[in-house]
Write an enzyme that holds these catalytic residues in place. Structure first.
Site, PDB file in Angstrom:
ATOM      1  N   SER A 144       0.849  -1.183   0.000  1.00 50.31           N
ATOM      2  CA  SER A 144       0.000   0.000   0.000  1.00 50.31           C
ATOM      3  C   SER A 144       0.883   1.230   0.000  1.00 50.31           C
ATOM      4  CB  SER A 144      -0.912   0.012   1.226  1.00 50.31           C
ATOM      5  OG  SER A 144      -1.534   1.278   1.394  1.00 50.31           O
ATOM      6  N   TYR A 157      -1.345  -1.191  10.652  1.00 56.45           N
ATOM      7  CA  TYR A 157      -1.533  -1.534   9.242  1.00 56.45           C
ATOM      8  C   TYR A 157      -0.393  -0.982   8.390  1.00 56.45           C
ATOM      9  CZ  TYR A 157      -3.232  -1.307   4.474  1.00 56.45           C
ATOM     10  OH  TYR A 157      -3.327  -1.429   3.112  1.00 56.45           O
TER      11      TYR A 157
END
Length: 275
Positions: A144, A157
């Protein structure tokens, strides 16, 4: 159309295959002539999808039921696909949680690490070894843009994505000599903070599946096409002009501290809008 089966091996294994970017990888790999092993906790939907892909592309398909946040999932997957030559791996299944770090459920945060880090590590260690022995293979990690720097209120995360980014880039170099192409695809994910109440993990809800986040179909298709076309050519693949611009600014125009402050203020505003 390039036959990935001839280039990498006959079978592709995709985790988190029931929707989002995992589903799109399954579709495009089938189109490239690869037999498909689709891994998902939600097998009913994936069984129907596998039948459609087999019929449409003339490939073999197999569905494996597994929850990557379970510590036994990787060994279960490896056992069920024993005897099949896995030439392409997409460890896509991912979870995300956001909110105040100290208010997160510690057990759910450990599930996130198992799902995002340990599962991909175990699957890659096993299948990359087989690919290396055969002298061919392809692996696309899904990270990401949040993995490129600090992301307050997405701390765990973002840290897990930084791990995947570093692991994939390192293996891009290590495995090239063995004929194995490795890249990390880092798409942006359009999180709908206001309309997806499940994401408010700071109030005790579970981490969400990142693959189910809101991302327009055209962006999904383009991201996967870019990933497949650039596999092995670049260690890190960032699809889309916005994502490229954002990561360029993050890496070259802003200090890590300034970027951290920017992300923190942005997510504070988004989280406050949920209440």
């Amino acid at each position: 159309m390039q036959d990935f089966g001839l280039q990498y091996g006959p079978w592709a294994l995709v985790t988190g295959a029931e929707s989002g970017i995992g589903q799109e990888f399954a579709c495009q790999l089938g189109k490239h002539g690869m037999n498909l092993i689709l891994v998902s906790e939600e097998t009913t939907q994936v069984e129907m999808m596998s039948e459609r892909l087999a019929h449409h592309f003339g490939v073999k398909t197999m569905v494996v039921s597994a929850d990557l946040s379970n510590p036994q999932a990787s060994s279960k997957i490896i056992k069920q696909v024993e005897g099949k030559e896995i030439g392409f791996l997409v460890p896509n299944a991912g979870m995300e949680a956001h909110g105040d770090f100290i208010q997160e459920d510690p057990l759910e945060e450990m599930r996130l690490l198992q799902n995002n880090i340990v599962g991909p590590l175990q699957l890659t260690r096993h299948f990359a070894g087989k690919m290396s022995e055969r002298g061919r293979g392809g692996i696309i990690f899904i990270a990401s843009t949040f993995g490129f720097g600090a992301a307050p209120y997405l701390a765990n995360y973002a840290a897990s994505m930084a791990y995947i980014l570093t692991l994939g880039e390192s293996l891009h170099y290590e495995l090239k000599k063995d004929g194995v192409d490795v890249s990390v695809l880092s798409p942006g994910v359009n999180h709908d903070f206001e309309n997806n109440s499940k994401m408010n993990s700071g109030n005790g809800s579970k981490p969400i599946d990142i693959k189910k986040s809101y991302m327009p179909a055209t962006e999904l298709i383009a991201a996967v096409q870019t990933g497949l076309s650039c596999l092995g050519k670049k260690p890190t693949i960032i699809p889309g002009l916005f994502n490229k611009t954002f990561t360029f600014m993050e890496k070259h125009l802003m200090s890590r501290r300034a970027c951290m402050s920017f992300m923190g203020h942005m997510f504070e505003k988004a989280l406050n809008s949920e209440h």
